[in-house]
Design a protein around this motif. Structure first.
Motif, PDB file in Angstrom:
ATOM      1  N   GLY A  68      56.664  72.847  32.946  1.00 58.73           N
ATOM      2  CA  GLY A  68      56.216  73.784  31.918  1.00 58.73           C
ATOM      3  C   GLY A  68      57.346  74.351  31.097  1.00 58.73           C
ATOM      4  N   LYS A  69      58.449  73.607  30.993  1.00 58.43           N
ATOM      5  CA  LYS A  69      59.624  74.079  30.255  1.00 58.43           C
ATOM      6  C   LYS A  69      59.449  73.799  28.762  1.00 58.43           C
ATOM      7  N   ALA A  70      59.867  74.740  27.935  1.00 58.36           N
ATOM      8  CA  ALA A  70      59.681  74.604  26.496  1.00 58.36           C
ATOM      9  C   ALA A  70      60.675  73.626  25.885  1.00 58.36           C
ATOM     10  N   ARG A  71      60.192  72.881  24.892  1.00 62.08           N
ATOM     11  CA  ARG A  71      61.015  72.052  24.032  1.00 62.08           C
ATOM     12  C   ARG A  71      61.064  72.732  22.667  1.00 62.08           C
ATOM     13  N   TYR A  72      62.194  72.616  21.965  1.00 55.65           N
ATOM     14  CA  TYR A  72      62.379  73.341  20.713  1.00 55.65           C
ATOM     15  C   TYR A  72      62.552  72.390  19.535  1.00 55.65           C
ATOM     16  N   ALA A  73      62.147  72.884  18.377  1.00 56.87           N
ATOM     17  CA  ALA A  73      62.296  72.108  17.143  1.00 56.87           C
ATOM     18  C   ALA A  73      62.324  73.064  15.963  1.00 56.87           C
TER      19      ALA A  73
END
Length: 389
Positions: A68-73
């Motif tokens: 459930g770790k966030a990915r960023y963009a």
């Protein structure tokens, strides 16, 4: 819930489911759409937004990232030159035409450190409320495009001058996947809390403003409650307005969540005719916060006990479902006036200067209505229908 509503609505509403260019703030980059996409040039603009996502894959992903770790963009959304406030122009079929539809212009993936650096760079040099970050959290049955286009519409229509951030979780984007969506939202709480903590610690930040919709309101309340349990109920003094649109939350649960938080931060937008929440209530077995009816003596008593601002937008419905009233031109305009209202304590405060900031001159702000949606009474019982315009 985007273009559809809650689980079960397909059985009830299946037949129904078939700008001003002078915008302010460093979040707006004005580019000729023709040069960007080819074809005839027209005057348009793009909106930069950070995206924190617990979706495992691309735009259509419905799976959770590992742990459930966030990915960023950093996404760039083009707004069509003929955009009308309150609308999200999208094609009935086929790909978008940037001259007439919202479209993803470009996307840059960021790792954790790049996200922090870029966020600080985008905040640097800003003054007053333009140092704020606006976080949008979508609800049930939303694709990534549903979510980022809604945030782009809100930014465009409010003329928000700060930095927009989308927090998106892996909704199945299907009417009959309510339970699966609730599990995905629950599994995304830690990533959302990490995002809030990261933003709150960013140099130069003004306030964190939050707009959450439907199931996203439950996720927001649970995450803020978790922050309170960890000793930071107000995000280290950075929490601003928390606007809960059509909250899909049981009343008793909301009261428990609110006990550890300061009610003065919260505003609730309700509609007694919200059919999506009516179906949700039938599935959950409990009354939903967003379907309170301020014209009812019983509901008015319940509202007075909450101590939060409550705004009735029942008469602003633009479709048969009535679940997306908050995205209409009148409500969004008033939300903009709320989050863009100058604060005396930091009106002239400037965020840290950073060499990475975009200092491209921007056009002057357009006019917005500064009259707030009128509550019926101060915080203890603020419930009155929004006036027709």
């Amino acid at each position: 819930m985007g273009r559809a509503a809650c689980a079960g609505l397909a059985l009830i509403l299946a037949p129904a489911l078939s700008l001003d260019k002078a915008l302010a703030g460093d979040g707006f980059n004005f580019n000729p759409l023709g040069a960007m996409f080819g074809g005839q040039q027209q005057s348009g603009y793009t909106i930069e937004m950070f995206v924190a996502s617990t979706r495992k894959g691309g735009s259509n992903s419905t799976e959770l990232t590992p742990g459930g770790k966030a990915r960023y963009a950093l996404d760039y959304i083009s707004i069509p030159p003929d955009h009308k406030p309150g609308a999200i122009e999208r094609p009935a079929f086929g790909g978008p035409d940037p001259n007439h539809h919202f479209a993803l212009a470009s996307r840059s993936e960021l790792d954790d450190s790049e996200f922090r650096e870029q966020l600080a760079a985008h905040l640097s040099g800003r003054i007053g409320v333009n140092r704020d970050v606006l976080i949008y959290v979508h609800g049930f049955n939303n694709s990534l495009d549903d979510a980022r286009y809604r945030l782009a519409q809100i930014v465009a229509d409010t003329k928000f001058g700060g930095v927009p951030v989308l927090f998106t979780w892996p909704s199945k984007a299907a009417l009959l996947a309510y339970g699966a969506d609730k599990e995905s939202a629950t599994a995304s709480r830690d990533a959302y809390l990490t995002l809030l903590e990261t933003i709150a610690q960013t140099p130069g930040l003004g306030r964190i403003q939050i707009i959450a919709h439907s199931m996203g309101t439950w996720l927001t309340m649970e995450t803020l409650r978790e922050a309170a349990l960890s000793g930071s109920a107000d995000l280290h003094g950075k929490l601003g307005n928390v606007m809960l649109a059509a909250p899909d939350i049981d009343l008793s649960v909301f009261k428990q969540q609110l006990r550890r938080l300061d009610p003065s931060h919260f505003s609730v937008y309700v509609s007694k005719d919200d059919r999506a929440l009516q179906v949700s209530a039938s599935l959950q077995g409990d009354r939903r916060l967003g379907s309170l009816d301020p014209s009812s003596d019983h509901d008015r008593d319940l509202i007075e006990q909450l101590g939060v601002g409550v705004y009735d937008i029942s008469n602003l419905s633009s479709d048969l479902i009535g679940h997306d009233n908050y995205g209409g031109a009148q409500v969004v305009r008033q939300i903009g006036a709320r989050i863009e209202k100058p604060r005396a304590d930091d009106a002239e405060t400037q965020s840290v200067i950073d060499a990475g900031a975009d200092r491209t001159p921007k056009p002057p702000p357009g006019q917005i209505t500064t009259e707030a949606l009128p509550p019926a009474a101060p915080a203890a019982a603020p419930v009155a229908a929004a006036p027709q315009q």
